[in-house]
Design an enzyme around this catalytic site. Sequence first.
Site, PDB file in Angstrom:
ATOM      1  N   GLU A  90       0.820  -1.215   0.000  1.00 13.43           N
ATOM      2  CA  GLU A  90       0.000   0.000   0.000  1.00 13.43           C
ATOM      3  C   GLU A  90       0.855   1.268   0.000  1.00 13.43           C
ATOM      4  O   GLU A  90       0.597   2.213   0.744  1.00 13.43           O
ATOM      5  CB  GLU A  90      -0.967  -0.013   1.201  1.00 13.43           C
ATOM      6  CG  GLU A  90      -1.916  -1.201   1.145  1.00 13.43           C
ATOM      7  CD  GLU A  90      -2.968  -1.217   2.256  1.00 13.43           C
ATOM      8  OE1 GLU A  90      -2.737  -0.630   3.318  1.00 13.43           O
ATOM      9  OE2 GLU A  90      -4.036  -1.826   2.028  1.00 13.43           O
ATOM     10  N   ASP A 105      -8.413  -9.068   4.470  1.00 15.59           N
ATOM     11  CA  ASP A 105      -8.150  -7.897   5.312  1.00 15.59           C
ATOM     12  C   ASP A 105      -9.168  -7.716   6.432  1.00 15.59           C
ATOM     13  O   ASP A 105     -10.021  -6.833   6.352  1.00 15.59           O
ATOM     14  CB  ASP A 105      -8.129  -6.638   4.422  1.00 15.59           C
ATOM     15  CG  ASP A 105      -7.552  -5.437   5.140  1.00 15.59           C
ATOM     16  OD1 ASP A 105      -7.081  -5.607   6.283  1.00 15.59           O
ATOM     17  OD2 ASP A 105      -7.560  -4.343   4.558  1.00 15.59           O
ATOM     18  N   GLU A 153     -12.276  -1.797  12.431  1.00 12.64           N
ATOM     19  CA  GLU A 153     -12.322  -1.170  11.114  1.00 12.64           C
ATOM     20  C   GLU A 153     -13.497  -1.663  10.271  1.00 12.64           C
ATOM     21  O   GLU A 153     -14.264  -0.867   9.742  1.00 12.64           O
ATOM     22  CB  GLU A 153     -11.006  -1.428  10.375  1.00 12.64           C
ATOM     23  CG  GLU A 153     -11.010  -0.890   8.954  1.00 12.64           C
ATOM     24  CD  GLU A 153      -9.673  -1.072   8.242  1.00 12.64           C
ATOM     25  OE1 GLU A 153      -8.748  -1.647   8.825  1.00 12.64           O
ATOM     26  OE2 GLU A 153      -9.584  -0.624   7.082  1.00 12.64           O
TER      27      GLU A 153
HETATM   28  O1  GCW Z   1      -6.979  -2.800   6.765  1.00  9.77           O
HETATM   29  C1  GCW Z   1      -6.127  -2.040   5.967  1.00  9.77           C
HETATM   30  C2  GCW Z   1      -6.413  -0.636   6.353  1.00  9.77           C
HETATM   31  C3  GCW Z   1      -5.216   0.280   6.242  1.00  9.77           C
HETATM   32  C4  GCW Z   1      -4.055  -0.381   6.985  1.00  9.77           C
HETATM   33  C5  GCW Z   1      -3.750  -1.694   6.305  1.00  9.77           C
HETATM   34  C6  GCW Z   1      -2.640  -2.475   6.978  1.00  9.77           C
HETATM   35  C7  GCW Z   1      -2.307   0.622   8.267  1.00  9.77           C
HETATM   36  O2  GCW Z   1      -7.479  -0.158   5.605  1.00  9.77           O
HETATM   37  O3  GCW Z   1      -5.576   1.510   6.818  1.00  9.77           O
HETATM   38  O4  GCW Z   1      -2.930   0.451   7.037  1.00  9.77           O
HETATM   39  O5  GCW Z   1      -4.884  -2.520   6.324  1.00  9.77           O
HETATM   40  O6  GCW Z   1      -2.955  -3.407   7.702  1.00  9.77           O
HETATM   41  O7  GCW Z   1      -1.481  -2.163   6.784  1.00  9.77           O
END
Ligand code: GCW
Length: 719
Positions: free
Chosen positions: A319, A398, A426
Site C-alpha cells: 500500500e 483484510d 475497522e
Molecule cells: O486494513 C487495511 C487498512 C489500512 C491499513 C492496512 C494495513 C495501516 O485499511 O488503513 O494500514 O490494512 O494493515 O497495513
Amino acid sequence: MTGDLPAPHPAWLPDEAFRAIGSRRVLLRADGLLAQTVAHEVDRAAEQHGGSLHHQPARQAAPHPDGDDAEGDSGATDGSGAADEPRFDLVLALTGADDLPEPAVMVLAELDRRSGRDMLGAEGFALARRGGVTVVLADGPAGLLYGLFHVVRLGEAAFGATLPIEAHHPLTARRMLNHWDNIDPHPVMGQVERGYSGGSIFWRDGRLTPDLDRVRAYARLLASIGVNAVTVNNVNVHITEAHLLTDRLGDVAALAGVLRPYGIRTHLSIYFNSPVTLGGLPTADPLDPGVRAWWADTTRQVYAAIPDFGGFVVKADSEGQPGPFGYGRTHADGANTLAAALEPFGGVVHWRAFVYNHRQDWRDRTTDRARAAYDHFAPLDGQFAGNVILQVKYGPIDFQTREPVSPVIAAMPGTRLAVELQVTQEYTGQQRHVCYLGPLWHEVLAFEPWGDGRTVAAVAAGRGADNGATGFEGGLVAVSNVGDDPFWTGHPLAQANLYAFGRLAWNPHLDPAAVLDEWIDLTFTPAATADPGLLRQTLHEVMDDSWQTYESYTAPLGVGFMVRPGSHYGPDVDGYEYTPWGTYHFADRDGIGVDRTRATGTGFTGQYPQPWAQVYESAVSCPDELLLFFHHVPYTHVLHSGKTVVQHIYDTHFEGADRVDRLRSRWAGLAGLVAPDVDARVRERLDEQSRCAQEWRDQINTYFFRKSGIPDAAGRRIH
Ligand code: GCW
C-alpha cells in the site's frame, strides 16, 4: 509530567475490583522493577480497603508483622499454628526466595512433586490456597505481576476454601498490540489510522503527549491482561514518524520508561527506506554493505537509549510503503538485514505478510488478492533469520467480518509466525456498533489448518511443526482500539474486545463467554449496580452474539467488503467493485461470489492443505458462511440451511436489523443500573447502530432484489 485531560474511565480495573486483595494482609517476597509495580498495586488497594503490604526482598528472612494482626485480620493463619509466626492472607513470592512461610513452602514442594515448576517459565505463576493462605509463586517477577492480576480476577474466590494447585503460563511469549498512531495527523486517515476512539494516547500536537499518566494507566490495563509488547507508531510510517528511530528516539525512550514497569517492551514501526531518508545514503538496498552498516549502527544507538527495546515492525512493499522489491531483493533479504542489526541485542523483526497489488485492474479476473500473501511468502519458508517473525493477518484479505483462516499460517513450518488480529473495529462497526470479537478470535485460534488437532494457536506458539517442536515461537498481535477518548475505546462495550484479546493471547482455550463474564465482573462490580444479575444477563444478550448479528446485516456469506470506500463504514455494495483494490463480489443478474476454486477459478483453494483444500473446493462441502468467498453461485443455489442464497440474504438482513432494535430496548431496560455517562454513550451508539443496520438492510436487500428480480418469499418491504 501530569495529565491535563480528565482521568479516563477505569475500564476493568476500578478500585472496587481490588477489594478482596486490598482488605487482606499481603506478603510480597521479590525485588526489582516489576516487584515494585506489584507492591504499588497492593499498597494502593490496601489504602482503599484497609489491608496491608509487607514487602521484603526475596533473599532475606520473612518478617514478622509487628503485632499488627488485628488490622484487616481475616482470621487466617499460615498453617503453623504458632502464635508468633507471621500471618498473612496472601503470599506473593519468587520461587527462589528464602525462608518462605510454611504454606508457600508446601505449595512449592507440591509444585516440584508434579514437576509443574518447569512449566512456569519467565511469565508463569502457580496459585494455591493452603492453611488459610493464598499463595502465588513465580520464577520471575513478571509471573508475580500476572499472578497478582489473576487474584484480582478471582476476587473473594481466591480466599475461600482450599484452592487446588494451578500452574498458569502464557501460550506464547509475545502478546503484542500495534498502534496505528501518527504523530502528525494524516490528512485523510487522521491521527490514528482506523482509530475510532479519538486521538493518540502517545502523541499530541506533534510531540510526545504531556499526559504520561494516561499511558501509565494504559500500561496497567495491558499488564492486567498479559499484553507484554507495544508498538507506538503506525505501520504506515510517514516522515515525522520515521524520525522516531533516530533524532526523536528520546520520545520512544520516554514511552518505554512508562511501559517498562508493567512488563511491556516497546517496539517501533520503521520505514524501510530510512537509510535514504534519514541516513542520506544513495540506496536502501538491504544487501548493500553501507545500508547494512547503517541499520547496525542505528540499531546500536536505539539499544543504548532503550536497553530492553523489543524490535521493529515492518510494512514493506505494501500500500505504498517501500520495500525490498524496489531494489530487486526478496522479503527475506529485507527482513534479514534488519534482523542482523537487532540480533546482538536480542531484538526481533515483525515482518508483515500483508503484501498485495493494490493497483489491480478490476477487469483482470486472474489476479486474486487472497492469493497474494501465500504467493509472496510461502516460497521463502526457511530463508528467514531466527529473529524474524512473519506477521500474518488471520484472513487472506483484510480483517473482514468473516474470512477463512489465511493459508499462509499452514504453509511455513520453517518460519516463526505471528497471527495478527484487529481489535480496532475497522470492518466490524468502528466502535459505533456493538461487536464482541472474542468468538471470532476464538474460532480463528481453534481452527485446525491440517484437520489433525494442531491449531492456529499452536502455530503461533511455535508448536505447529509436524514433530511438535518448539523454537519457532511467533506470537499474537493485534491492532489496538484505544485512543484518548474518556472511555478509551469510543464505545464503552468495546473495552471488552481489548480485554478479550489479552486473555485469549494468554490462553486461547478460554471460552469467550467466560472471558466476557470476567470482564463484566471486573468492570461492573456488584457495588456499582443495584441489580448485578440483570446487568450481567443484559450484557450477555447484547454482546454474546453481536459478531454474528453484525455479520447478518452486512456483507453476506463471506463475500466481504460492500463497505463505503475510504471510511469502510456503512453499506456501499458496489463501492469497491470497479476499483484497483482487489476486493470484488462479481454480482450480476444471475449470481454472486468469487470463484476461487482450482477447477474453474483463481486456484486459491489449492493453497490450503487437506482437508480444507477439498472442503473449500466444492460448493457442496464449503461451509455456508464462506460460500461466496470461495464460489460464484446462482441466487437460487440452496445452502445447507435449506434456503436459497437470495432468501438467506433477505432473511438475515431483516432479522439482523430487528435484532439490533431488540438489543437497544434491552439496554434501555437497564436504566439506572449503570453509570450515567456509560449509559448515555452506549445509548447514543445503539441509536447509530440501529440506524446503520437499517441502512445496510435496505441497501443490500434492494440491491439483490433489483439484480435478481426474485421477490422475498415472506413479502417484506424491499425498496
Ligand atoms: O486494513 C487495511 C487498512 C489500512 C491499513 C492496512 C494495513 C495501516 O485499511 O488503513 O494500514 O490494512 O494493515 O497495513
